[in-house]
Design a protein around this motif. Sequence first.
Motif, PDB file in Angstrom:
ATOM      1  N   MET A  87       4.244  -0.509   0.857  1.00 44.86           N
ATOM      2  CA  MET A  87       2.781  -0.537   0.910  1.00 44.86           C
ATOM      3  C   MET A  87       2.149   0.404  -0.108  1.00 44.86           C
ATOM      4  O   MET A  87       0.969   0.711  -0.035  1.00 44.86           O
ATOM      5  N   TYR A  88       2.933   0.852  -1.072  1.00 47.96           N
ATOM      6  CA  TYR A  88       2.391   1.672  -2.150  1.00 47.96           C
ATOM      7  C   TYR A  88       1.745   0.736  -3.164  1.00 47.96           C
ATOM      8  O   TYR A  88       2.342  -0.230  -3.608  1.00 47.96           O
ATOM      9  N   GLY A  89       0.492   0.998  -3.495  1.00 53.01           N
ATOM     10  CA  GLY A  89      -0.220   0.099  -4.391  1.00 53.01           C
ATOM     11  C   GLY A  89      -1.053   0.829  -5.418  1.00 53.01           C
ATOM     12  O   GLY A  89      -0.881   2.024  -5.654  1.00 53.01           O
ATOM     13  N   TYR A  90      -1.963   0.096  -6.001  1.00 48.86           N
ATOM     14  CA  TYR A  90      -2.845   0.642  -7.024  1.00 48.86           C
ATOM     15  C   TYR A  90      -3.833   1.608  -6.374  1.00 48.86           C
ATOM     16  O   TYR A  90      -4.666   1.208  -5.562  1.00 48.86           O
ATOM     17  N   ASN A  91      -3.712   2.902  -6.704  1.00 50.89           N
ATOM     18  CA  ASN A  91      -4.584   3.929  -6.144  1.00 50.89           C
ATOM     19  C   ASN A  91      -4.565   3.869  -4.607  1.00 50.89           C
ATOM     20  O   ASN A  91      -5.588   4.021  -3.948  1.00 50.89           O
ATOM     21  N   TYR A  92      -3.387   3.616  -4.044  1.00 52.90           N
ATOM     22  CA  TYR A  92      -3.270   3.392  -2.604  1.00 52.90           C
ATOM     23  C   TYR A  92      -1.874   3.774  -2.127  1.00 52.90           C
ATOM     24  O   TYR A  92      -0.868   3.378  -2.727  1.00 52.90           O
ATOM     25  N   GLN A  93      -1.818   4.580  -1.066  1.00 55.66           N
ATOM     26  CA  GLN A  93      -0.544   4.903  -0.441  1.00 55.66           C
ATOM     27  C   GLN A  93      -0.751   5.097   1.051  1.00 55.66           C
ATOM     28  O   GLN A  93      -1.860   5.342   1.497  1.00 55.66           O
ATOM     29  N   VAL A  94       0.323   4.962   1.800  1.00 53.18           N
ATOM     30  CA  VAL A  94       0.252   5.060   3.252  1.00 53.18           C
ATOM     31  C   VAL A  94       1.254   6.084   3.770  1.00 53.18           C
ATOM     32  O   VAL A  94       2.223   6.432   3.088  1.00 53.18           O
ATOM     33  N   THR A  95       1.012   6.535   4.973  1.00 47.32           N
ATOM     34  CA  THR A  95       1.909   7.439   5.677  1.00 47.32           C
ATOM     35  C   THR A  95       2.065   6.916   7.097  1.00 47.32           C
ATOM     36  O   THR A  95       1.069   6.574   7.737  1.00 47.32           O
ATOM     37  N   ASP A 122      -2.537  -4.893   7.760  1.00 43.02           N
ATOM     38  CA  ASP A 122      -3.098  -6.036   7.021  1.00 43.02           C
ATOM     39  C   ASP A 122      -4.043  -5.636   5.899  1.00 43.02           C
ATOM     40  O   ASP A 122      -4.436  -6.478   5.091  1.00 43.02           O
ATOM     41  N   TYR A 123      -4.410  -4.369   5.827  1.00 42.65           N
ATOM     42  CA  TYR A 123      -5.355  -3.917   4.812  1.00 42.65           C
ATOM     43  C   TYR A 123      -4.768  -4.123   3.413  1.00 42.65           C
ATOM     44  O   TYR A 123      -3.636  -3.738   3.146  1.00 42.65           O
ATOM     45  N   ARG A 124      -5.511  -4.759   2.551  1.00 45.19           N
ATOM     46  CA  ARG A 124      -5.039  -5.006   1.181  1.00 45.19           C
ATOM     47  C   ARG A 124      -5.937  -4.378   0.123  1.00 45.19           C
ATOM     48  O   ARG A 124      -5.598  -4.384  -1.042  1.00 45.19           O
ATOM     49  N   GLY A 125      -7.105  -3.868   0.502  1.00 42.34           N
ATOM     50  CA  GLY A 125      -7.974  -3.202  -0.457  1.00 42.34           C
ATOM     51  C   GLY A 125      -8.850  -4.155  -1.222  1.00 42.34           C
ATOM     52  O   GLY A 125      -9.160  -5.253  -0.763  1.00 42.34           O
ATOM     53  N   ILE A 148      -1.318  -5.067  -4.413  1.00 38.68           N
ATOM     54  CA  ILE A 148      -1.248  -6.300  -5.187  1.00 38.68           C
ATOM     55  C   ILE A 148       0.200  -6.766  -5.073  1.00 38.68           C
ATOM     56  O   ILE A 148       1.100  -6.168  -5.662  1.00 38.68           O
ATOM     57  N   LEU A 149       0.413  -7.811  -4.285  1.00 39.37           N
ATOM     58  CA  LEU A 149       1.772  -8.247  -3.971  1.00 39.37           C
ATOM     59  C   LEU A 149       1.981  -9.691  -4.384  1.00 39.37           C
ATOM     60  O   LEU A 149       1.141 -10.545  -4.105  1.00 39.37           O
ATOM     61  N   ASP A 150       3.116  -9.936  -5.030  1.00 41.46           N
ATOM     62  CA  ASP A 150       3.474 -11.334  -5.254  1.00 41.46           C
ATOM     63  C   ASP A 150       4.065 -11.879  -3.956  1.00 41.46           C
ATOM     64  O   ASP A 150       4.222 -11.154  -2.967  1.00 41.46           O
TER      65      ASP A 150
END
Length: 148
Positions: A12-20, A70-73, A80-82
């Motif tokens: 779930m690491y993404g563009y300007n986005y990370q989770v814990t 479910d949050y995708r930003g 951004i996932l293929d």
Amino acid sequence: MRDMLDQLEHSMYGYNYQVTFGIEIFENCTNLDEFKINLKKIYPYSRPEIVNLIPFDVAEFWDEINFGLDYRGDNSTGLILDEKKNEKLKKLQLTYKDLLRQFINENTKIYFYPDEEGIPGYPVYWDYRFVMKANNDKYIFIYGSSSD
């Protein structure tokens, strides 16, 4: 369990986005006061002694969990996932939810823990912290959050 949470965080690491994400299991814990003492031992900067837990029903609990998963930003931040990465993520999320389901039955009491102080993560887009009281002298503390 930690390996699965690490994989989920990485997926779930993404563009300007990370989770814990985190799960703590407290065995031989018979009441909320014992839970709070044990939580303070693991997270010394937390403030469980001043927290008033908020009862939650199971449906509300799953709404919060699913919102975060479910949050995708949007265009400025998020995942951004293929198709292949999204499928892998969905499987990890299902494993995570299956793990949580192990602690929930008709006797489980669920509480929202309303204080983020001292708990890992940095809430920006979504967050949750829950305490679950299982019927076998076990308390479970789970948390999740997303940040930029």
